[in-house]
Design an enzyme around this catalytic site. Structure first.
Site, mmCIF file in Angstrom:
data_model
loop_
_atom_site.group_PDB
_atom_site.id
_atom_site.type_symbol
_atom_site.label_atom_id
_atom_site.label_comp_id
_atom_site.label_asym_id
_atom_site.label_seq_id
_atom_site.Cartn_x
_atom_site.Cartn_y
_atom_site.Cartn_z
ATOM 1 N N GLU A 1 0.777 30.605 -31.505
ATOM 2 C CA GLU A 1 -0.125 31.715 -31.185
ATOM 3 C C GLU A 1 -0.356 32.571 -32.431
ATOM 4 O O GLU A 1 0.572 32.908 -33.162
ATOM 5 C CB GLU A 1 0.522 32.554 -30.080
ATOM 6 C CG GLU A 1 -0.200 33.828 -29.738
ATOM 7 C CD GLU A 1 0.601 34.688 -28.766
ATOM 8 O OE1 GLU A 1 0.052 35.701 -28.301
ATOM 9 O OE2 GLU A 1 1.767 34.346 -28.496
ATOM 10 N N LYS B 1 14.551 42.062 -38.542
ATOM 11 C CA LYS B 1 14.198 42.977 -39.621
ATOM 12 C C LYS B 1 12.724 43.337 -39.470
ATOM 13 O O LYS B 1 11.986 42.668 -38.727
ATOM 14 C CB LYS B 1 14.451 42.330 -40.986
ATOM 15 C CG LYS B 1 13.728 41.004 -41.195
ATOM 16 C CD LYS B 1 14.110 40.369 -42.514
ATOM 17 C CE LYS B 1 13.437 39.001 -42.679
ATOM 18 N NZ LYS B 1 13.804 38.354 -43.950
ATOM 19 N N ASP C 1 9.307 34.092 -36.123
ATOM 20 C CA ASP C 1 10.173 33.329 -37.015
ATOM 21 C C ASP C 1 11.579 33.137 -36.450
ATOM 22 O O ASP C 1 12.517 33.844 -36.800
ATOM 23 C CB ASP C 1 10.244 33.984 -38.396
ATOM 24 C CG ASP C 1 10.827 33.031 -39.439
ATOM 25 O OD1 ASP C 1 11.143 31.875 -39.074
ATOM 26 O OD2 ASP C 1 10.961 33.433 -40.601
#
Length: 344
Positions: A78, A127, A143
């Protein structure tokens, strides 16, 4: 670029690159939609594909396709419009307290979903670069290359992963996943959202929130400390405990705002009555024998009540409370443009 992959995906441009590979913006020619195509090694990509294919959560990207072409492996995902939290912080420096807590709670919900899988999935690399803010203000985590699919203590990866400053030291010494690693990262990210201070820049340590802004809640400092204490046994045992503390903090935080609203109403109401009793007789006309009294009796009475309430309710208000109110109600600027997929 114009390159066609798998006779289906037209590559438009590079939108991200890092040690794990590259990500391109592409158009699905069959379905006429934009997608993100991730290119990297077979081991890394197949591991991420195995994780993502069984996951379904609004805070995680969808996987559409997976293929190999000319010896290179690709993952089609996506494509999300918006910006990373890192880009947001670079632009706005900090996140308003109420919004930061809201996003932290959203992160808790996403990671709790991962931790609830069987076996548990430990993200390991939370992060600002891996947190996407969509144009509607909702967030997603991207990720999952560093994530491990092992229940705590029942298995291990062969490689440590994470980003210095955003993960506990033990994460670099132990390849087995622990839920408290992700909890630690949420605490660090929340602290950075509130203060704008990156753990990768001097003084390279987490300082109390009051040193950056005295209007920030001390209760949030305690929550962050509970997330990031070096002793993992003293951190939250489960992420839903952290989410509940953040939710309770929000409720407690609303009490001063409610009291402030009541205070203002108590002062405004007699002020409005004073104006009413002053203006209406003037409009209707005041007989000479009623000026200044009894015409001024009611206006002066309610005016004195207004002044008295002001002295009682406002004179003792500390400046810090006013700054706190301003900080709580600070609205976020809107942003436009496409989100840049970042896998660094």
């Amino acid at each position: 670029m114009g390159k066609i992959l798998f006779c289906k995906y037209e590559v438009m441009r590079l939108i991200g690159s890092g040690g794990a590979g590259k990500v391109y913006l592409a158009r699905d020619l069959h379905l006429n939609r934009l997608v993100a195509v991730k290119e990297c090694g077979e081991d890394t990509l197949s591991s991420e594909m195995e994780l993502l294919k069984d996951l379904e959560h609004p805070g995680l990207p969808q996987v559409f396709d997976y293929f190999k072409e000319q010896g290179t492996f690709y993952l089609v995902m996506e494509y999300i419009e918006g910006m990373t939290l890192r880009q947001y912080l670079n632009r706005h420096k900090r996140v308003a307290e109420r919004q930061a807590v809201k996003w932290a709670m959203d992160l808790c919900q996403i990671l709790e979903y991962l931790h609830s899988r069987h076996p548990a999935i430990i993200y390991r690399d939370l992060k600002p670069e891996n947190i996407m803010i969509r144009q509607d203000g909702e967030i997603k985590i991207i990720d999952l290359g560093a994530a491990i699919r092992y229940a705590c203590g029942r298995g291990s990866e062969t490689v440590c992963a994470g980003t210095p400053g955003y993960c506990p030291l033990r994460q670099w010494k132990d390849t087995r996943g622990e839920i408290c690693w992700d909890i630690y990262s949420i605490g660090i990210v929340l602290h950075e959202m509130l203060t704008g201070a990156s753990p990768l820049k001097p003084p390279y340590e987490r300082r109390p929130l009051a040193e950056y802004d005295r209007s920030l809640s001390g209760n949030l400092d305690k929550i962050i400390e509970h997330c990031t204490t070096p002793d993992s046994s003293k951190r939250y045992g489960f992420i839903h405990q952290l989410e509940e503390d953040l939710r309770c903090y929000q409720r407690k935080r609303m009490l001063p705002i409610l009291w402030l609203t009541i205070r203002r109403l108590l002062m405004i109401l007699p002020g409005l009555i004073t104006c009413t009793y002053s203006v209406l007789p003037l409009i209707r006309g005041i007989p000479e024998n009623q000026f200044p009294f009894p015409y001024l009796e009611k206006p002066l009475f309610f005016l004195s009540i207004t002044v008295l309430l002001y002295l009682i309710l406002c004179k003792k208000t500390k400046k810090g409370i006013l700054r706190q109110e301003k900080n709580i109600w600070l609205s976020q600027k809107q942003f436009n443009g496409l989100f840049l997929w970042n896998i660094l």
